[in-house]
Design an enzyme around this catalytic site. Sequence first.
Site, PDB file in Angstrom:
ATOM      1  N   TYR A 166     -37.368 -43.226 -27.267  1.00  0.00           N
ATOM      2  CA  TYR A 166     -36.954 -42.801 -25.930  1.00  0.00           C
ATOM      3  C   TYR A 166     -37.788 -41.638 -25.406  1.00  0.00           C
ATOM      4  O   TYR A 166     -38.059 -41.555 -24.209  1.00  0.00           O
ATOM      5  CB  TYR A 166     -35.458 -42.481 -25.928  1.00  0.00           C
ATOM      6  N   GLU A 209     -41.112 -20.878  -7.859  1.00  0.00           N
ATOM      7  CA  GLU A 209     -41.886 -21.737  -8.754  1.00  0.00           C
ATOM      8  C   GLU A 209     -42.377 -22.996  -8.054  1.00  0.00           C
ATOM      9  O   GLU A 209     -42.740 -23.984  -8.707  1.00  0.00           O
ATOM     10  CB  GLU A 209     -41.023 -22.129  -9.957  1.00  0.00           C
TER      11      GLU A 209
END
Length: 213
Positions: free
Chosen positions: A121, A75
Amino acid sequence: MSPSEEALRVQMTDLCRSLFQRGFSVGTAGNVSALLPDGILITPTNSRLGDIEPGRISKLDPSGQHVAGDKPSKEVFLHQAFYETRPEAQAVVHLHSTWATVLSCRQDTDPSDCIPPLTPYVVMRVGTVRQLPYVMPGDPASGDLIRSLNGACSAVLLANHGPVVSGKDLFSAVCAAEELEETAKLVCALGDTQPRTLQEDDVAALRLKFGSM
């Protein structure tokens, strides 16, 4: 090997082991990389993140050639695409974490904005997450899809596959990947309810103060 590269290899080993032990990665799923002045460090192919050894982490030169360590993850295209399009990105984390992968398999996931601003967040650490169409794992086309975003997002969700998250350093990228996973869990837990999300002004203020990553 420079002291900084040696330290980065040790840090990558520790963070990968932590991700594995806490269930963010299972089997040989997932891969992690970080930039060096002279190339890229990336976890080897067919390796469990819990078993990574510093000296066996793969190293690629700036042209993408394998120059040290075990064979790199298939990947690697995902990682290279982020480094090429986001100059601020110094590390990339690709996981098959459960809840983010659930979102990547749902037909009702908004491909233009997969993760709603439920908490400050997720806005601060992840930002807008786009979903990209499915391609076979290891297909270089996945990198082309990330490049097509022109650096607009620090994180993406690969359809029927999982998240890929970049960060300003390795620790930040890992924390952002964890934050994305936990927010995906919230999305799934909320189900068909109408959750209260942060208002546009709140999101804008967070981005102004904390930036896009």
